[in-house]
Design an enzyme around this catalytic site. Structure first.
Site, PDB file in Angstrom:
ATOM      1  N   LYS A   1       0.839  -1.196   0.000  1.00  0.00           N
ATOM      2  CA  LYS A   1       0.000   0.000   0.000  1.00  0.00           C
ATOM      3  C   LYS A   1       0.881   1.255   0.000  1.00  0.00           C
ATOM      4  O   LYS A   1       0.701   2.153  -0.792  1.00  0.00           O
ATOM      5  CB  LYS A   1      -0.922  -0.022   1.217  1.00  0.00           C
TER       6      LYS A   1
ATOM      7  N   GLU B   1      10.434  -4.669   4.701  1.00  0.00           N
ATOM      8  CA  GLU B   1      10.515  -6.069   4.263  1.00  0.00           C
ATOM      9  C   GLU B   1      10.257  -6.181   2.765  1.00  0.00           C
ATOM     10  O   GLU B   1      10.997  -6.840   2.022  1.00  0.00           O
ATOM     11  CB  GLU B   1       9.480  -6.937   4.999  1.00  0.00           C
TER      12      GLU B   1
ATOM     13  N   GLY C   1      -4.908  -1.869   4.889  1.00  0.00           N
ATOM     14  CA  GLY C   1      -4.103  -2.995   4.405  1.00  0.00           C
ATOM     15  C   GLY C   1      -4.784  -4.338   4.634  1.00  0.00           C
ATOM     16  O   GLY C   1      -4.849  -5.184   3.738  1.00  0.00           O
ATOM     17  N   ARG C   2      -5.308  -4.547   5.839  1.00  0.00           N
ATOM     18  CA  ARG C   2      -5.908  -5.860   6.157  1.00  0.00           C
ATOM     19  C   ARG C   2      -7.292  -6.034   5.554  1.00  0.00           C
ATOM     20  O   ARG C   2      -7.932  -7.066   5.756  1.00  0.00           O
ATOM     21  CB  ARG C   2      -5.907  -6.084   7.666  1.00  0.00           C
TER      22      ARG C   2
ATOM     23  N   GLU D   1      -5.016  -6.935  14.577  1.00  0.00           N
ATOM     24  CA  GLU D   1      -4.511  -5.601  14.240  1.00  0.00           C
ATOM     25  C   GLU D   1      -5.669  -4.595  14.310  1.00  0.00           C
ATOM     26  O   GLU D   1      -5.465  -3.404  14.534  1.00  0.00           O
ATOM     27  CB  GLU D   1      -3.857  -5.590  12.844  1.00  0.00           C
TER      28      GLU D   1
ATOM     29  N   HIS E   1      -5.813 -33.630  16.913  1.00  0.00           N
ATOM     30  CA  HIS E   1      -4.722 -34.483  17.385  1.00  0.00           C
ATOM     31  C   HIS E   1      -3.585 -33.661  17.964  1.00  0.00           C
ATOM     32  O   HIS E   1      -2.470 -34.144  18.101  1.00  0.00           O
ATOM     33  CB  HIS E   1      -4.237 -35.381  16.239  1.00  0.00           C
TER      34      HIS E   1
ATOM     35  N   LYS F   1       9.135  -0.775  14.508  1.00  0.00           N
ATOM     36  CA  LYS F   1       9.734  -0.421  13.202  1.00  0.00           C
ATOM     37  C   LYS F   1      10.791   0.663  13.392  1.00  0.00           C
ATOM     38  O   LYS F   1      11.883   0.596  12.821  1.00  0.00           O
ATOM     39  CB  LYS F   1       8.660   0.125  12.248  1.00  0.00           C
TER      40      LYS F   1
HETATM   41  O1  F6P Z   1       2.938  -3.428   9.864  1.00  0.00           O
HETATM   42  C1  F6P Z   1       1.609  -3.190   9.701  1.00  0.00           C
HETATM   43  C2  F6P Z   1       1.191  -2.860   8.301  1.00  0.00           C
HETATM   44  O2  F6P Z   1       1.125  -1.479   8.164  1.00  0.00           O
HETATM   45  C3  F6P Z   1      -0.113  -3.533   7.977  1.00  0.00           C
HETATM   46  O3  F6P Z   1      -1.200  -2.859   8.472  1.00  0.00           O
HETATM   47  C4  F6P Z   1      -0.045  -3.646   6.510  1.00  0.00           C
HETATM   48  O4  F6P Z   1      -0.968  -4.567   6.033  1.00  0.00           O
HETATM   49  C5  F6P Z   1       1.384  -4.070   6.333  1.00  0.00           C
HETATM   50  O5  F6P Z   1       2.089  -3.336   7.319  1.00  0.00           O
HETATM   51  C6  F6P Z   1       1.981  -3.858   4.981  1.00  0.00           C
HETATM   52  O6  F6P Z   1       1.949  -2.523   4.572  1.00  0.00           O
HETATM   53  P1  F6P Z   1       2.156  -2.120   3.069  1.00  0.00           P
HETATM   54  O7  F6P Z   1       1.082  -2.734   2.252  1.00  0.00           O
HETATM   55  O8  F6P Z   1       2.104  -0.623   3.047  1.00  0.00           O
HETATM   56  O9  F6P Z   1       3.509  -2.632   2.636  1.00  0.00           O
END
Ligand code: F6P
Length: 542
Positions: free
Chosen positions: A207, A213, A268-269, A354, A385, A505
């Protein structure tokens, strides 16, 4: 609205009602009221919910509905669907429901109808998906694309992985889909080790397009592609982006013509049905993707219009509030009896935790009641199990959601009857248990009786649908999205921000140079963090 949640008349009534109900056993409730198994059910958008095995009576439901009314749930739902900026801490509308609004419907944000924009992106995604699926889109060397790697994390990963796994039955088996999320290089290395760069397309999904990452993995993917294809021009054939941030996308070197956009009013979620679902659409085709959106929309309409007594997401959410705040339950187990839903609990963890893992209300006051429970789970029958022992005989109360389908997508002998018999048996065993008298009557030695007794009275929902189709998946996800909204509204928190992820972060950014610098850094953390960093520096191999 009254000053605190605890001041609401319905809350006070629920407190005294709880003291009457908490001692009642589901055995008694069913014996006194044989109709409850048929009556305490609701159905919508192809999903059937049996909530009769709850430590709740008709009166409980009446009071919970009253709590929803006193909390202005109806007004909040209307505000969300209208596009009001209900994500107050980020000054944003919350309009994932617009992502599945059919063509012709209008939803306005700042005076602009956003539904045509949604469909423009969907059409662009469909065109692109068709070109990949048909082999018309070629890689730099002229080979067709056979491998799709989605790079993203959190909401830009969990929804796409879950949906791909859930709808694998409907997917093009000639395509290989992989998902890289972790900044741990192992994730990228293992996802790409057997792929040919000339046949691989990366979808960089973010987003913000700034997430550490994802950007790290995207740079690695770029280097991996160039190491083999040896020409910057190859990037345009092997990389597309999904983002709200066109500037960052072009800075990365991806042509914005190959970017699929979405908007800041999609959290995002809540974004797997926006362009973040591009990998899903490529896998299952535009028609199945649109069917999934129709399932979401059917549940949206149900949530928006059905009275709370018959409203699946409202009932699910209110019962979660009942156990969290009145019984002190700390978790909810989600137990899909369908192997295709193996990533559904992981997906739900971000959606639920979240969203409602908050301890201040929208007006900044500390809550004096528990909020968001821990969601967890595994597909059945595997979980039986492993951890079900604790659900049956442990000391904790764990409300369970059993999810099952009446028809298998892979009918094999009597597998499906065996699978579904376990759904019904587990819910029955949890609710009714087995008394010491019953155990004794079976001839069990006295000393063993307590070990073999099941106290029961452990609540569950059973959610049934005909088949795990794209429509049903959409309806199921929307059910949980709106259950989360129901809970958040009662708790007065903002389910749409996530400030709690920030601090870690920021601290990691400060630590990175301390790990990488050649010279011994001057460390100013606490003594534990300082010592850990020094130890890591000593032992790491460069
Ligand atoms: O770390 C939380 C977050 O902001 C989430 O809410 C989001 O889904 C994810 O990181 C990834 O964010 P982006 O789509 O901006 O890379």
């Amino acid at each position: 609205m009254s000053t605190t949640l605890r001041d609401l008349p319905a809350w006070t009534s629920l407190e005294s009602h709880h003291s009457e109900v908490k001692g009642r056993h589901l055995r008694e409730l069913f014996a006194e009221d044989p109709g409850r198994g048929e009556r305490m059910t609701a159905e919508a958008a192809g999903l059937f919910l049996d909530y009769s095995k709850h430590r709740a009576t008709d009166e409980t439901l009446k009071l919970l509905v009253k709590l929803a009314e006193e909390s202005d749930l109806r007004g909040q739902i209307d505000a969300m669907f209208r596009g009001d900026p209900i994500n107050a801490t980020e000054h944003r509308s919350v309009l994932h429901v617009a992502l599945r609004a059919p063509k012709g419907q209008s939803i306005f944000v700042d005076g602009k109808d956003v539904v045509p924009d949604v469909h423009e992106v969907l059409d662009k995604m469909a065109g692109f998906s068709d070109r990949i699926r048909s082999g018309e889109w070629r890689g730099y060397t002229g080979k067709p694309i056979r491998n799709i790697v989605n790079i993203g994390i959190g909401g830009s990963d969990l929804g796409p992985v879950m949906a791909y796994e859930a709808l694998r039955h409907f997917s093009d088996r000639g395509l290989t889909l992989r998902f890289v999320s972790n900044v741990d290089g192992t994730d990228f290395a293992e996802a790409t080790r057997d792929l040919d760069p000339a046949e691989t397309l990366f979808i960089v999904s973010s987003k913000t397009f700034t997430t550490l990452e994802t950007m790290t993995n995207a740079q690695t993917a770029r280097a991996w592609t160039l190491a083999s294809l040896k020409d910057d021009k190859a990037i345009a054939r092997h990389f597309v982006a999904v983002s709200t941030n066109a500037d960052e996308v072009s800075k990365f070197g991806i042509d914005t013509a190959n970017m699929f956009g979405f908007w800041d009013w999609v959290g995002g979620r809540y974004s797997m049905d926006a362009a973040i679902g591009l990998s899903t659409m490529i896998a299952v085709g535009p028609e199945n993707f649109r069917a999934m959106l129709a399932g979401f929309h059917a549940m949206d309409e149900h949530y928006r219009t059905a009275p709370f007594e018959k409203n699946l997401p409202a009932i699910l959410g209110l019962l979660t509030v009942w156990y969290t705040d009145f019984f002190g339950a700390e978790t909810v187990a989600v137990l899909p009896y369908d192997q295709y839903l193996k990533r559904f609990p992981a997906y739900l963890q971000q959606l639920t935790m979240e969203s409602n893992g908050k301890s201040v209300t929208l007006d900044g006051k500390r809550v004096d009641y528990p909020t968001g429970p821990i969601y967890w789970g595994e597909p059945g029958t595997n979980g039986q199990h492993s951890f079900y022992q604790l659900i049956h005989q442990g000391t904790r109360l764990i409300p369970c959601d059993f999810i099952g389908f009446c028809q298998s997508l892979n009918p094999l002998g009597d597998h499906h009857d065996l699978l579904m018999s376990n759904v019904f048996a587990q819910a029955e065993a949890l609710a009714f248990g087995k008394t010491a008298e019953q155990v004794k009557a079976e001839g069990t030695a006295d000393w063993l009786v307590p070990h073999r007794t099941f106290e029961g009275n452990r609540p569950s929902n059973v959610i049934l649908a005909d088949r795990l189709t794209p429509e049903m998946l959409g309806a199921l996800i929307a059910l949980y999205e709106h259950s989360v909204f129901t809970q958040g509204t009662i708790w007065r928190v903002n389910p749409f921000d996530q400030w709690g992820v920030e601090l870690g972060k920021v601290l990691a950014k400060r630590i990175i140079p301390e790990l990488e610098s050649k010279d011994e850094p001057k460390l100013n953390h606490d003594s534990s963090t300082n010592a850990l960093i020094r130890r890591y520096r000593r032992l790491k191999r460069t």
